[in-house]
Design a protein around this motif. Structure first.
Motif, mmCIF file in Angstrom:
data_model
loop_
_atom_site.group_PDB
_atom_site.id
_atom_site.type_symbol
_atom_site.label_atom_id
_atom_site.label_comp_id
_atom_site.label_asym_id
_atom_site.label_seq_id
_atom_site.Cartn_x
_atom_site.Cartn_y
_atom_site.Cartn_z
ATOM 1 N N TYR A 11 0.834 -1.205 0.000
ATOM 2 C CA TYR A 11 0.000 0.000 0.000
ATOM 3 C C TYR A 11 0.871 1.260 0.000
ATOM 4 C CZ TYR A 11 -2.964 3.662 2.058
ATOM 5 O OH TYR A 11 -3.617 4.838 2.324
ATOM 6 N N LEU A 15 1.702 4.215 -3.010
ATOM 7 C CA LEU A 15 1.514 5.653 -2.839
ATOM 8 C C LEU A 15 2.775 6.454 -3.137
ATOM 9 C CD1 LEU A 15 -0.651 5.861 0.408
ATOM 10 C CD2 LEU A 15 -1.379 6.303 -1.932
ATOM 11 N N TYR A 50 -2.734 1.498 8.880
ATOM 12 C CA TYR A 50 -2.964 2.241 7.634
ATOM 13 C C TYR A 50 -3.071 3.743 7.905
ATOM 14 C CZ TYR A 50 -3.482 -1.645 4.390
ATOM 15 O OH TYR A 50 -3.239 -2.723 3.580
ATOM 16 N N LYS A 54 -0.551 6.595 6.488
ATOM 17 C CA LYS A 54 -1.075 7.710 5.697
ATOM 18 C C LYS A 54 -0.636 9.045 6.319
ATOM 19 C CE LYS A 54 -5.453 8.946 3.506
ATOM 20 N NZ LYS A 54 -6.879 8.626 3.455
ATOM 21 N N ILE A 70 1.567 11.400 -6.144
ATOM 22 C CA ILE A 70 0.141 11.123 -6.226
ATOM 23 C C ILE A 70 -0.214 10.891 -7.689
ATOM 24 C CG2 ILE A 70 -2.159 12.020 -5.761
ATOM 25 C CD1 ILE A 70 -0.649 13.917 -3.719
ATOM 26 N N LEU A 114 -6.643 12.781 -4.961
ATOM 27 C CA LEU A 114 -6.589 12.738 -3.499
ATOM 28 C C LEU A 114 -7.991 12.726 -2.898
ATOM 29 C CD1 LEU A 114 -3.680 15.171 -2.568
ATOM 30 C CD2 LEU A 114 -3.816 12.733 -2.081
ATOM 31 N N GLU A 118 -8.420 8.660 -3.207
ATOM 32 C CA GLU A 118 -7.756 8.355 -1.940
ATOM 33 C C GLU A 118 -8.599 8.689 -0.712
ATOM 34 O OE1 GLU A 118 -4.920 6.719 -1.671
ATOM 35 O OE2 GLU A 118 -4.680 6.634 -3.824
ATOM 36 N N TYR A 120 -9.063 11.682 0.811
ATOM 37 C CA TYR A 120 -8.575 12.738 1.695
ATOM 38 C C TYR A 120 -9.652 13.815 1.847
ATOM 39 C CZ TYR A 120 -3.716 11.104 1.442
ATOM 40 O OH TYR A 120 -2.569 10.371 1.545
#
Length: 160
Positions: A11, A15, A50, A54, A70, A114, A118, A120
Protein backbone atom coordinates in the motif's frame (compact mmCIF):
# COMPACT_ATOMS: atom_id res chain seq x y z
CA UNK A 1 0.44 -6.95 13.65
CA UNK A 2 3.28 -8.38 11.60
CA UNK A 3 0.75 -10.30 9.53
CA UNK A 4 -0.14 -6.97 7.86
CA UNK A 5 3.46 -6.10 6.95
CA UNK A 6 3.45 -7.16 3.28
CA UNK A 7 0.01 -5.70 2.67
CA UNK A 8 0.91 -2.41 4.34
CA UNK A 9 4.25 -2.21 2.54
CA UNK A 10 2.53 -2.73 -0.84
CA UNK A 11 0.00 0.00 0.00
CA UNK A 12 2.75 2.45 0.97
CA UNK A 13 4.89 1.60 -2.04
CA UNK A 14 1.90 2.16 -4.31
CA UNK A 15 1.51 5.65 -2.84
CA UNK A 16 5.14 6.78 -2.77
CA UNK A 17 6.49 4.89 -5.80
CA UNK A 18 9.86 4.26 -4.17
CA UNK A 19 10.75 0.90 -2.63
CA UNK A 20 13.39 2.16 -0.18
CA UNK A 21 11.27 5.11 0.89
CA UNK A 22 8.33 2.72 1.38
CA UNK A 23 10.49 0.50 3.60
CA UNK A 24 11.40 3.50 5.73
CA UNK A 25 7.79 4.58 6.07
CA UNK A 26 6.67 1.03 6.89
CA UNK A 27 9.32 0.79 9.60
CA UNK A 28 8.32 4.19 11.00
CA UNK A 29 4.66 3.10 10.94
CA UNK A 30 5.39 0.03 13.04
CA UNK A 31 7.55 2.02 15.46
CA UNK A 32 4.85 4.62 16.03
CA UNK A 33 2.16 1.97 16.32
CA UNK A 34 4.13 0.03 18.92
CA UNK A 35 4.73 3.22 20.89
CA UNK A 36 1.04 4.09 20.77
CA UNK A 37 0.08 0.54 21.72
CA UNK A 38 1.94 0.78 25.03
CA UNK A 39 -0.13 3.79 26.08
CA UNK A 40 -3.57 2.84 24.81
CA UNK A 41 -4.98 -0.47 23.58
CA UNK A 42 -5.74 -0.50 19.85
CA UNK A 43 -8.98 -2.19 18.81
CA UNK A 44 -8.44 -2.43 15.04
CA UNK A 45 -4.69 -2.76 14.54
CA UNK A 46 -4.87 -3.05 10.74
CA UNK A 47 -6.87 0.19 10.36
CA UNK A 48 -4.57 1.91 12.84
CA UNK A 49 -1.48 0.87 10.85
CA UNK A 50 -2.96 2.24 7.63
CA UNK A 51 -3.91 5.52 9.30
CA UNK A 52 -0.46 5.95 10.83
CA UNK A 53 1.18 5.22 7.46
CA UNK A 54 -1.08 7.71 5.70
CA UNK A 55 -0.25 10.36 8.32
CA UNK A 56 3.48 9.74 7.96
CA UNK A 57 3.23 10.11 4.18
CA UNK A 58 1.30 13.37 4.59
CA UNK A 59 3.84 14.65 7.12
CA UNK A 60 6.75 13.75 4.85
CA UNK A 61 5.06 15.39 1.86
CA UNK A 62 4.64 18.57 3.88
CA UNK A 63 8.27 18.53 4.95
CA UNK A 64 9.67 17.74 1.53
CA UNK A 65 6.87 19.34 -0.49
CA UNK A 66 6.93 16.21 -2.67
CA UNK A 67 3.49 16.08 -4.22
CA UNK A 68 4.33 14.27 -7.44
CA UNK A 69 3.91 10.83 -5.86
CA UNK A 70 0.14 11.12 -6.23
CA UNK A 71 -1.02 9.37 -9.33
CA UNK A 72 -4.20 7.65 -10.34
CA UNK A 73 -3.87 3.92 -10.65
CA UNK A 74 -6.57 1.95 -12.39
CA UNK A 75 -7.66 -0.90 -10.15
CA UNK A 76 -10.62 -3.11 -10.81
CA UNK A 77 -11.99 -5.39 -8.17
CA UNK A 78 -14.75 -7.33 -9.82
CA UNK A 79 -17.17 -9.84 -8.44
CA UNK A 80 -16.92 -13.32 -9.93
CA UNK A 81 -20.59 -13.39 -10.79
CA UNK A 82 -20.53 -10.38 -13.14
CA UNK A 83 -21.27 -11.37 -16.72
CA UNK A 84 -18.55 -11.03 -19.38
CA UNK A 85 -20.28 -8.19 -21.22
CA UNK A 86 -20.64 -6.25 -17.96
CA UNK A 87 -16.92 -6.70 -17.35
CA UNK A 88 -16.10 -5.35 -20.81
CA UNK A 89 -18.41 -2.35 -20.31
CA UNK A 90 -16.95 -1.68 -16.87
CA UNK A 91 -13.38 -1.85 -18.17
CA UNK A 92 -14.28 0.44 -21.07
CA UNK A 93 -15.89 2.97 -18.71
CA UNK A 94 -12.94 2.81 -16.33
CA UNK A 95 -10.47 3.25 -19.18
CA UNK A 96 -12.35 6.30 -20.49
CA UNK A 97 -12.49 7.77 -16.98
CA UNK A 98 -8.80 7.07 -16.48
CA UNK A 99 -7.97 8.79 -19.77
CA UNK A 100 -10.07 11.82 -18.78
CA UNK A 101 -8.32 12.07 -15.43
CA UNK A 102 -4.94 11.95 -17.20
CA UNK A 103 -6.03 14.96 -19.33
CA UNK A 104 -6.53 17.16 -16.27
CA UNK A 105 -3.82 19.71 -15.46
CA UNK A 106 -1.35 18.33 -12.91
CA UNK A 107 -2.51 20.22 -9.80
CA UNK A 108 -6.20 19.65 -10.62
CA UNK A 109 -5.51 15.93 -11.19
CA UNK A 110 -3.63 15.66 -7.88
CA UNK A 111 -6.47 17.31 -5.96
CA UNK A 112 -9.12 15.22 -7.73
CA UNK A 113 -7.30 11.93 -7.14
CA UNK A 114 -6.59 12.74 -3.50
CA UNK A 115 -10.22 13.65 -2.89
CA UNK A 116 -12.12 11.10 -5.00
CA UNK A 117 -9.76 8.12 -5.16
CA UNK A 118 -7.76 8.36 -1.94
CA UNK A 119 -10.53 9.84 0.22
CA UNK A 120 -8.57 12.74 1.69
CA UNK A 121 -10.57 15.61 3.17
CA UNK A 122 -10.40 19.08 1.65
CA UNK A 123 -8.40 20.26 4.65
CA UNK A 124 -5.88 17.41 4.35
CA UNK A 125 -5.43 18.13 0.64
CA UNK A 126 -4.86 21.82 1.31
CA UNK A 127 -2.18 20.92 3.85
CA UNK A 128 -0.48 18.29 1.67
CA UNK A 129 -0.39 20.47 -1.44
CA UNK A 130 0.10 23.73 0.47
CA UNK A 131 -2.89 25.47 -1.15
CA UNK A 132 -6.02 27.04 0.31
CA UNK A 133 -9.19 25.09 0.95
CA UNK A 134 -10.91 27.39 -1.56
CA UNK A 135 -8.36 26.32 -4.19
CA UNK A 136 -8.98 22.67 -3.35
CA UNK A 137 -12.72 23.16 -3.80
CA UNK A 138 -12.13 25.02 -7.09
CA UNK A 139 -9.94 22.20 -8.42
CA UNK A 140 -12.44 19.51 -7.41
CA UNK A 141 -15.32 21.41 -8.97
CA UNK A 142 -13.50 22.17 -12.21
CA UNK A 143 -12.14 18.64 -12.52
CA UNK A 144 -15.60 17.16 -11.99
CA UNK A 145 -17.11 19.51 -14.54
CA UNK A 146 -14.37 18.87 -17.09
CA UNK A 147 -14.66 15.09 -16.73
CA UNK A 148 -18.47 15.18 -16.82
CA UNK A 149 -18.54 17.32 -19.98
CA UNK A 150 -15.98 15.12 -21.70
CA UNK A 151 -17.82 11.92 -20.77
CA UNK A 152 -21.12 13.35 -22.00
CA UNK A 153 -19.55 14.27 -25.33
CA UNK A 154 -18.10 10.74 -25.62
CA UNK A 155 -21.15 8.67 -24.68
CA UNK A 156 -20.82 6.59 -27.84
CA UNK A 157 -17.35 5.44 -26.71
CA UNK A 158 -18.47 4.15 -23.33
CA UNK A 159 -21.62 2.58 -24.68
CA UNK A 160 -24.37 4.67 -23.09
Amino acid sequence: MLSYYKELFAYIQNLVRDKEYAKDITQETYMRTLEANTNTPIDNKRAFLYRVAKNIIIDQARKNNKTNFIEFEEKDILSKDIQAEEIVLKLNEDQVLYEEIKKLPQKRRQVFVLYIVEGYSRKEISQVLNITIASVEKHISRASLQIRESLESNKDIIGE
